[in-house]
Design an enzyme around this catalytic site. Sequence first.
Site: not given
Length: 226
Positions: A58-59
């Site tokens: 995830d970012r």
Amino acid sequence: MTPVYEDNHIIIVRKEAGEIVQGDKTGDTPLSEIVRQYLKEKYNKPGNVFCGVVHRIDRPVSGLVIFAKTSKALARLNEMLKKGEIHKTYWTLVEGKRKDKEAEIESWLQSDGRLNKTRVVEKDSPDAKLSKLRYRVIAEGDRYSLLEVTLLTGRKHQIRAQLSSTGTPIKGDLKYGARRSNPGGGISLLARKIEFIHPVSKQPISVETDPLPEMLPVLNSQNIRN
């Protein structure tokens, strides 16, 4: 982006919070393109440079990401990923303390693409997927605990959703119930270690990266659990 391992077929880099692995609607330059450019400049290669995405994180998450430098490696790594032959270990700083210092969490998760969020739901809910992880408490501070997490299934936002639903949201993860954000907008979740058999040489590969700075005060506390 920091390279931590490289050979003729693969490169493993440390992704920083905020970087995206693949391009998305934001239009921000993805890590795959940054790595491709790094390889192009390092080896002074003309034309396109192959850089295959093997997996994503995830970012707002930091840590190790594998990229393939050859199509042969990419195909084999993708197959290994499907078979669960790439083993990833995460470290995370969570709010509060876990009742059990070592346990397995099993729940059913449902992903909502509109909200980009994963929920814990009943078993018979539409598109619910059985999700499992194992954790152990490494150290405890006054407000936070440091956990080592091993995924037994690979669901979207799995660690974030399961830890939050059981009372210990990840530090900085406002989307999943954290009290406040971290400076810079990242969350205290780190893909710390990757282990697998090299897809071409068949040699064992084990790569580890340093803990996040905010983990160190808890890690260096007296409440270490071996």
